[in-house]
Motif scaffolding. Structure first.
Motif, short mmCIF file in Angstrom:
data_model
loop_
_atom_site.label_atom_id
_atom_site.label_comp_id
_atom_site.label_asym_id
_atom_site.label_seq_id
_atom_site.Cartn_x
_atom_site.Cartn_y
_atom_site.Cartn_z
N VAL A 1 122.39 28.08 83.73
CA VAL A 1 122.95 29.35 84.25
C VAL A 1 124.14 29.05 85.15
O VAL A 1 125.18 29.71 85.07
N GLY A 2 123.98 28.03 86.00
CA GLY A 2 125.07 27.64 86.89
C GLY A 2 126.30 27.17 86.15
O GLY A 2 127.43 27.47 86.54
N LEU A 3 126.09 26.45 85.05
CA LEU A 3 127.20 25.97 84.24
C LEU A 3 127.93 27.12 83.57
O LEU A 3 129.17 27.12 83.45
N LYS A 4 127.17 28.11 83.13
CA LYS A 4 127.77 29.26 82.46
C LYS A 4 128.68 30.04 83.41
O LYS A 4 129.71 30.61 83.00
N ASN B 1 131.34 19.77 79.90
CA ASN B 1 132.12 19.46 78.70
C ASN B 1 131.26 19.29 77.46
O ASN B 1 131.77 18.96 76.39
N SER B 2 129.97 19.49 77.61
CA SER B 2 129.05 19.29 76.49
C SER B 2 129.03 20.49 75.55
O SER B 2 128.83 21.63 75.97
N LYS B 3 129.21 20.23 74.26
CA LYS B 3 129.15 21.30 73.26
C LYS B 3 127.72 21.80 73.09
O LYS B 3 127.49 22.98 72.84
N LEU C 1 115.16 18.47 80.46
CA LEU C 1 115.87 17.43 81.19
C LEU C 1 115.99 16.15 80.39
O LEU C 1 117.04 15.49 80.38
N GLU C 2 114.92 15.77 79.67
CA GLU C 2 114.93 14.52 78.92
C GLU C 2 115.98 14.50 77.82
O GLU C 2 116.40 13.44 77.34
N GLU C 3 116.43 15.69 77.40
CA GLU C 3 117.45 15.77 76.36
C GLU C 3 118.82 15.28 76.82
O GLU C 3 119.69 14.98 76.00
N LEU C 4 118.99 15.16 78.13
CA LEU C 4 120.25 14.61 78.66
C LEU C 4 120.45 13.18 78.19
O LEU C 4 121.58 12.71 78.08
N LEU C 5 119.35 12.47 77.91
CA LEU C 5 119.43 11.10 77.42
C LEU C 5 120.17 11.01 76.08
O LEU C 5 120.70 9.96 75.73
N LEU C 6 120.21 12.11 75.35
CA LEU C 6 120.81 12.11 74.03
C LEU C 6 122.31 12.33 74.05
O LEU C 6 123.02 11.92 73.12
N VAL C 7 122.82 12.99 75.11
CA VAL C 7 124.21 13.45 75.05
C VAL C 7 125.09 13.06 76.23
O VAL C 7 126.32 13.20 76.16
N LYS D 1 129.26 7.69 62.66
CA LYS D 1 128.76 6.74 63.65
C LYS D 1 127.88 7.44 64.68
O LYS D 1 127.87 8.66 64.79
N GLY D 2 127.14 6.62 65.45
CA GLY D 2 126.27 7.16 66.48
C GLY D 2 127.01 7.30 67.81
O GLY D 2 128.23 7.36 67.86
N GLY D 3 126.26 7.33 68.90
CA GLY D 3 126.86 7.50 70.22
C GLY D 3 126.59 8.88 70.78
O GLY D 3 126.42 9.85 70.03
N LYS D 4 126.55 8.98 72.10
CA LYS D 4 126.15 10.23 72.74
C LYS D 4 127.16 11.36 72.51
O LYS D 4 126.76 12.52 72.33
N LYS D 5 128.44 11.06 72.53
CA LYS D 5 129.44 12.10 72.30
C LYS D 5 129.30 12.69 70.91
O LYS D 5 129.34 13.91 70.72
N ARG D 6 129.11 11.82 69.92
CA ARG D 6 128.96 12.30 68.54
C ARG D 6 127.66 13.07 68.37
O ARG D 6 127.60 14.06 67.64
N MET D 7 126.59 12.62 69.06
CA MET D 7 125.32 13.33 68.94
C MET D 7 125.39 14.69 69.64
O MET D 7 124.73 15.64 69.23
N ASP D 8 126.19 14.78 70.69
CA ASP D 8 126.42 16.06 71.36
C ASP D 8 127.04 17.05 70.37
O ASP D 8 126.60 18.20 70.25
N ASN D 9 128.05 16.59 69.63
CA ASN D 9 128.69 17.43 68.62
C ASN D 9 127.71 17.75 67.49
O ASN D 9 127.67 18.88 66.99
N PHE D 10 126.92 16.77 67.10
CA PHE D 10 125.96 16.97 66.01
C PHE D 10 124.95 18.06 66.39
O PHE D 10 124.63 18.93 65.57
#
Length: 314
Positions: free
Chosen positions: A61-64, A116-118, A128-134, A270-279
């Protein structure tokens, strides 16, 4: 080993002794797994995970509303509220116990990455644990520290309950301990009755906070590489098969396959957190799929290692 159990003369066979036997000399390389908290049968841990989810909800909510009012997100992610937790005996400190001048959570880095996360923009992140992915720079140690700081009061209440059942002496902490209050939606601090022992190489008297063994892991249920391999890669394979890409080869029976090794050399796959964020933003069901399949299997595997089944023939 100079330990919690030996100091308080606890019997490790007692079912109530289901928490970490803290090594008082140095940290144990284990981390609090937030996903395991959500699966715990312990009431304190379940409430702790609910607090984590509430904190994440308030964060989103704060980010929005960040452009109109940045104070909301800044008050949630105050650096002083995310110092490395004392008294737990877990982490990566090589000499003694952490919590005294070791690295703190980089709140500004995290909030900037979230803005900046999509996946955040599309509303797909919930836990919270999903932050590990992106989020780059967030590993198991950081997410464990964040989890402990936010849900600290629940861990304190768990500790107090164990001390009462096991007749472990407690005394009031000299310093106030911060925790997040989901009722008042703010950080609070207070003094608590907790057990105390000398810890670290310098033998400094410190309060202790107990952590259930069932939620402590070396390898958490959530991980970017696991998400990439088990969720993203099958989608990429299907995309390549549908497009008839150059990565496809045929078996003798005519079945089409994708050469994953070659496919992963292409930046698009390829993998990586930025690409997984987009995925994740492009595949909104992928997080729920990971939680129900991959995270669940990893959690059960971790629990099986802790509680190996005995051979019926024995």
């Amino acid at each position: 080993m100079n330990s919690l159990y030996s100091s308080f003369k606890l019997d490790y066979t007692n079912p109530e002794c289901d928490f970490l036997n803290i090594n008082l000399d140095e940290d144990t390389p284990l981390f609090v797994d937030a996903y395991a908290m959500s699966r715990s049968s312990n009431a304190h841990m379940k409430l702790g995970h609910e607090t984590l989810r509430f904190f994440m909800s308030e964060t989103l909510v704060g980010l929005k509303n960040y452009i109109q009012d940045p104070t909301a997100i800044n008050s949630l992610w105050e650096p002083k509220c995310f110092s490395e937790p004392k008294g737990t005996g877990i982490g990566l400190a090589k000499n003694g116990h952490k919590g005294r001048g070791s690295h703190d959570v980089k709140c500004q880095q995290i909030t900037t990455a979230l803005r900046n996360s999509k996946a955040v923009e599309t509303g797909d992140l919930e836990d919270l644990e999903e932050l590990l992915l992106v989020i780059e720079g967030i590993g198991s140690d950081t997410i464990s520290d964040i989890t402990l700081n936010i849900s600290k009061k629940h861990f304190i209440e768990y500790t107090q309950e164990k001390c009462k059942k096991l007749n472990i002496p407690v005394s009031q902490t000299k310093e106030k301990i911060r925790y997040f209050c989901s009722v008042d939606k703010t950080w609070k601090s207070d003094k608590f009755d907790l057990p105390h022992l000398e810890v670290g190489l310098e033998k400094i008297l410190s309060y202790l906070i107990f952590i259930p063994n069932e939620i402590l892991e070396k390898n958490m249920a959530y991980g970017c590489n696991y998400f990439y391999t088990n969720v993203a890669t099958p989608v990429y394979v299907d995309q390549n098969l549908a497009a008839g890409s150059s990565f496809i080869y045929s078996l003798k029976n005519g079945t089409k396959r994708v050469n994953k090794k070659e496919m992963r050399k292409d930046d698009k796959y390829k993998g990586g957190k930025k690409r997984m964020d987009n995925f994740i933003s492009d595949n909104p069901k992928s997080l729920k799929e990971y939680r129900k399949t991959v995270a669940d299997k990893r959690y059960k595997k971790n629990q099986d290692k802790k509680n190996p089944k005995k051979d019926d023939s024995e």
